[in-house]
Write an enzyme that holds these catalytic residues in place. Sequence first.
Site, PDB file in Angstrom:
ATOM      1  N   LYS A  15      64.344  40.087  53.045  1.00 32.62           N
ATOM      2  CA  LYS A  15      63.451  41.278  52.774  1.00 32.62           C
ATOM      3  C   LYS A  15      62.221  41.010  53.272  1.00 32.62           C
ATOM      4  O   LYS A  15      61.823  42.172  53.852  1.00 32.62           O
ATOM      5  CB  LYS A  15      63.298  41.514  51.115  1.00 32.62           C
ATOM      6  N   LYS A  75      55.295  31.764  51.963  1.00 29.98           N
ATOM      7  CA  LYS A  75      54.837  32.921  51.496  1.00 29.98           C
ATOM      8  C   LYS A  75      53.527  33.344  51.502  1.00 29.98           C
ATOM      9  O   LYS A  75      53.102  34.466  51.903  1.00 29.98           O
ATOM     10  CB  LYS A  75      55.565  33.197  49.661  1.00 29.98           C
ATOM     11  N   LYS A 123      66.625  33.928  59.393  1.00 27.93           N
ATOM     12  CA  LYS A 123      67.253  34.094  58.208  1.00 27.93           C
ATOM     13  C   LYS A 123      67.209  35.568  57.888  1.00 27.93           C
ATOM     14  O   LYS A 123      65.927  36.003  57.960  1.00 27.93           O
ATOM     15  CB  LYS A 123      66.529  33.106  56.960  1.00 27.93           C
TER      16      LYS A 123
HETATM   17  P1  ADP Z   1      65.046  37.758  50.148  1.00 26.58           P
HETATM   18  O1  ADP Z   1      64.804  36.403  51.054  1.00 26.58           O
HETATM   19  O2  ADP Z   1      65.377  38.745  51.044  1.00 26.58           O
HETATM   20  O3  ADP Z   1      63.534  37.998  49.493  1.00 26.58           O
HETATM   21  P2  ADP Z   1      65.689  36.411  47.593  1.00 26.58           P
HETATM   22  O4  ADP Z   1      64.784  35.376  47.694  1.00 26.58           O
HETATM   23  O5  ADP Z   1      65.563  37.558  46.663  1.00 26.58           O
HETATM   24  O6  ADP Z   1      65.823  37.144  49.049  1.00 26.58           O
HETATM   25  O7  ADP Z   1      67.127  35.834  47.582  1.00 26.58           O
HETATM   26  C1  ADP Z   1      68.362  36.114  46.578  1.00 26.58           C
HETATM   27  C2  ADP Z   1      69.351  35.369  46.378  1.00 26.58           C
HETATM   28  O8  ADP Z   1      70.144  35.529  47.850  1.00 26.58           O
HETATM   29  C3  ADP Z   1      69.254  33.690  46.654  1.00 26.58           C
HETATM   30  O9  ADP Z   1      70.137  33.065  46.227  1.00 26.58           O
HETATM   31  C4  ADP Z   1      69.201  33.331  48.016  1.00 26.58           C
HETATM   32  O10 ADP Z   1      69.154  32.162  48.373  1.00 26.58           O
HETATM   33  C5  ADP Z   1      70.122  34.403  48.719  1.00 26.58           C
HETATM   34  N1  ADP Z   1      69.623  34.672  50.074  1.00 26.58           N
HETATM   35  C6  ADP Z   1      68.982  35.391  50.340  1.00 26.58           C
HETATM   36  N2  ADP Z   1      68.737  35.559  51.870  1.00 26.58           N
HETATM   37  C7  ADP Z   1      69.771  34.919  52.223  1.00 26.58           C
HETATM   38  C8  ADP Z   1      70.326  34.474  53.281  1.00 26.58           C
HETATM   39  N3  ADP Z   1      69.916  35.143  54.516  1.00 26.58           N
HETATM   40  N4  ADP Z   1      71.396  33.781  53.445  1.00 26.58           N
HETATM   41  C9  ADP Z   1      71.865  33.162  52.321  1.00 26.58           C
HETATM   42  N5  ADP Z   1      71.498  33.381  51.170  1.00 26.58           N
HETATM   43  C10 ADP Z   1      70.530  34.397  50.968  1.00 26.58           C
END
Ligand code: ADP
Length: 321
Positions: A192, A110, A189
């Site tokens: 956001k 991050k 991956k």
């Molecule tokens: P981001 O990476 O978009 O900020 P978050 O960290 O808020 O997403 O993730 C919220 C939930 O969604 C978590 O359980 C995370 O593991 C899951 N998640 C986020 N992106 C993915 C992805 N590309 N594939 C599978 N699970 C995901």
Amino acid sequence: MRILSGIQPSGKLHLGNYFGMMSRMIEYQKNHELFCFIVNLHALTSVFDPETLKQNTLAATADFLSLGLDPEKSYFWVQSDVTEVTELTWYLSNITPFGLLERCTSYKDKVDKGIPASHGLFSYPVLMAADILLFQADKVPVGKDQKQHLEMARDIAEKFNRVYGETFKIPEPDITRDSAVVPGLDGQKMSKSYDNTIEIFLPEKELKKKIMSIKTDSKTVEEPKNPDENVIHQIYKLFVDPDQAGIMAEQFRKGNYGYGQAKQELYKVVSERFAPLREKREKLFSNPSYLKDILQMGAKKARAIAADTLEKVREKVGVVY
Ligand code: ADP
Ligand code: TRP
């Protein structure tokens, strides 16, 4: 069995969130005690505009409800409404080794992406451990990116139990192979923070545009292609049954099947899944007072359980006299 997971309101929710966490939580709700919450305190590590945070929180609420989360049957709330979690975070902080947090890869990732290296960001995993332990969760459905955070929550629980006596359940991560890492438009991956997402509730036109913009290699229509190496098929597979996924895979392998055609197929299945819910989602989102009532009810239910755990913890650490 108690199932618990949270999601940050740090942007619009996308297909990675949907398959990694949201759809699985909604499925669990049928047969288990479900704890689902929007972690706005965690989002404060990266969102510094209060209006954006408020809007994202209500948007995530509307998303969950329209996808089928039942706030009567489950516990559904906003993290900051159950302040017990911040008190527990402090107790856990004092038994969490500094070195454990230093080994956390998501902190480094991050910071590399430009998120300020604050104390809050560094101690993010302790707040997350408090989220989980406060409710004595058995299982935590998440995507693979959260695996290390879950291991840290387990380490922190075990350490607390060692120091103060048996108090917390040791939570199990629940990561499924198929949806562990949903790829984004660019093949990384979906996240956001990579600007490569397909949001769940995009207007049709934008949805189509996004799907059409999925990055592919420059193979001609005629050339055979490997379905396991392209994002279109990897996402398509998540929406359809294995037979239907097999048909697309076979077409790719045989050749004379272009990426454009496959994108149309993908657009069709994504649209079929979410279009019928869009109207409901819009209605919910345009009624913030209804959403707030639902969240208040959820917070009240969650607080009762949190208070019970916290009372035991206070006794254990000796802050009662
Ligand atoms: P981001 O990476 O978009 O900020 P978050 O960290 O808020 O997403 O993730 C919220 C939930 O969604 C978590 O359980 C995370 O593991 C899951 N998640 C986020 N992106 C993915 C992805 N590309 N594939 C599978 N699970 C995901
Ligand atoms: N760290 C998680 C994420 O970024 C969100 C989260 C906070 C969480 N508290 C949690 C997930 C408790 C599961 C359980 O996605």
